[in-house]
Design an enzyme around this catalytic site. Sequence first.
Site, PDB file in Angstrom:
ATOM      1  N   GLU A   1      81.554  77.687  48.292  1.00 12.05           N
ATOM      2  CA  GLU A   1      81.103  76.322  48.059  1.00 12.05           C
ATOM      3  C   GLU A   1      82.264  75.447  47.610  1.00 12.05           C
ATOM      4  OE1 GLU A   1      77.820  76.554  45.321  1.00 12.05           O
ATOM      5  OE2 GLU A   1      76.471  77.409  46.824  1.00 12.05           O
TER       6      GLU A   1
ATOM      7  N   ARG B   1      71.474  80.994  45.048  1.00 17.45           N
ATOM      8  CA  ARG B   1      72.886  81.343  44.957  1.00 17.45           C
ATOM      9  C   ARG B   1      73.365  81.894  46.293  1.00 17.45           C
ATOM     10  NH1 ARG B   1      73.080  78.577  41.187  1.00 17.45           N
ATOM     11  NH2 ARG B   1      73.939  78.950  39.113  1.00 17.45           N
TER      12      ARG B   1
ATOM     13  N   HIS C   1      74.925  72.466  47.599  1.00 13.72           N
ATOM     14  CA  HIS C   1      74.308  72.822  46.317  1.00 13.72           C
ATOM     15  C   HIS C   1      73.902  71.570  45.530  1.00 13.72           C
ATOM     16  CE1 HIS C   1      74.139  76.795  43.922  1.00 13.72           C
ATOM     17  NE2 HIS C   1      73.106  76.041  43.620  1.00 13.72           N
ATOM     18  N   ILE C   2      73.073  70.745  46.184  1.00 12.40           N
ATOM     19  CA  ILE C   2      72.689  69.446  45.617  1.00 12.40           C
ATOM     20  C   ILE C   2      71.352  69.471  44.894  1.00 12.40           C
ATOM     21  CG2 ILE C   2      74.018  68.177  47.342  1.00 12.40           C
ATOM     22  CD1 ILE C   2      71.324  67.619  48.789  1.00 12.40           C
ATOM     23  N   GLY C   3      70.721  70.649  44.801  1.00 14.21           N
ATOM     24  CA  GLY C   3      69.392  70.712  44.208  1.00 14.21           C
ATOM     25  C   GLY C   3      69.305  70.075  42.833  1.00 14.21           C
TER      26      GLY C   3
ATOM     27  N   ILE D   1      61.442  77.467  38.829  1.00 15.78           N
ATOM     28  CA  ILE D   1      61.716  76.815  40.102  1.00 15.78           C
ATOM     29  C   ILE D   1      60.792  77.363  41.188  1.00 15.78           C
ATOM     30  CG2 ILE D   1      63.438  76.413  41.891  1.00 15.78           C
ATOM     31  CD1 ILE D   1      65.577  76.451  39.706  1.00 15.78           C
TER      32      ILE D   1
ATOM     33  N   ASP E   1      58.178  89.249  42.538  1.00 16.39           N
ATOM     34  CA  ASP E   1      59.011  89.208  41.335  1.00 16.39           C
ATOM     35  C   ASP E   1      58.650  90.385  40.445  1.00 16.39           C
ATOM     36  OD1 ASP E   1      60.412  88.712  38.988  1.00 16.39           O
ATOM     37  OD2 ASP E   1      60.162  86.549  39.109  1.00 16.39           O
TER      38      ASP E   1
END
Length: 329
Positions: A274, A245, A295-297, A155, A175
């Site tokens: 949520e 998150r 949280h519509i991704g 992502i 990262d």
Amino acid sequence: MTYPSKHLPSVFAIDPLHPDVQHMVKGRFRLITCDQPEISRWKDDADALIVRGSSIASEDLAQCKRLRWVQKHGVGVDQLDIGALKNANVGLMNTPGANAIGVAEVALALAMAVGREIAIINARIKAGQYLTQKSGLTGLTLTGTTLLIIGGGNIGLTVGKMFHGAFGCSLLVFDPYISAAAKAAWESTIPSANLQWIQDLDTQGYPVADVISLHIPLLPSTKDMIGKAQFAKMKPTAIIVNTARGGIINEDDLIDALDQGLIHGAGLDAMAVEPPTVDSNPRLVKHERCIVTPHIGGSALSVQRDVARSCIEHLAEVFSGKAPRDQIC
């Protein structure tokens, strides 16, 4: 474990599953969906479960008679008790990458809407205010800015490609656990002049970034990862976007940062509670410099279809005796 064709394994989808993938199942396993009465027998009959938002209690796992696999519909597995799955000798797989485009589009949309103050302008016009080009809400452009991506997986990479392609952004990537293959994917996709790997967020990331986009799991080490001290290091023009998150950003500290003008604004598709409501977090949900979505991704129908297809393929492979893909435990 392989199964003869006349004894197909049973897979119970305890959350809704896109119907277009039903045809992929034939001859591979029996699929029982959450709208069928038989779903109640999953503890007795399931060889595998497909879960999206549901959790599975350890006491339920202890009652399962045949369960060998849990397939996560999506990437995040924080709602699942991995220790309990290991104790029950149940494997867990997820579907990284299948929803990457959908989540990345929401991250891009939130950053643009926050930057150009679209939600503020729209709300004021609908409230009856007379706004013109000279009303003082000019917003921020994203072209030529610096994007900090925290989490360099599928992502994060997709977000990086979109922002670089659309706005010519310079990309900072943090990262510390990125694999060699994932790093190579970045370096083959983004020109080296626009890509920088950073080791320290406090000195190389937060003070430099115009947009900060989060793509990491919620773990004890990432809970409240961004709070008062981090906001103090950011530009007053910074935009923070969370499509990962809830809980990674300390929401009380975010409210203070918005009120004090420490950052320009926030776009949240993930929150600690949520779905977000005015009752659950009134100050943040109502804040005009914060855009909130539930949280519509991964919720677009095409994304749901792709993720469901990936779930079917993962399970069909392990049932045919192939090594599991994307195994968490």
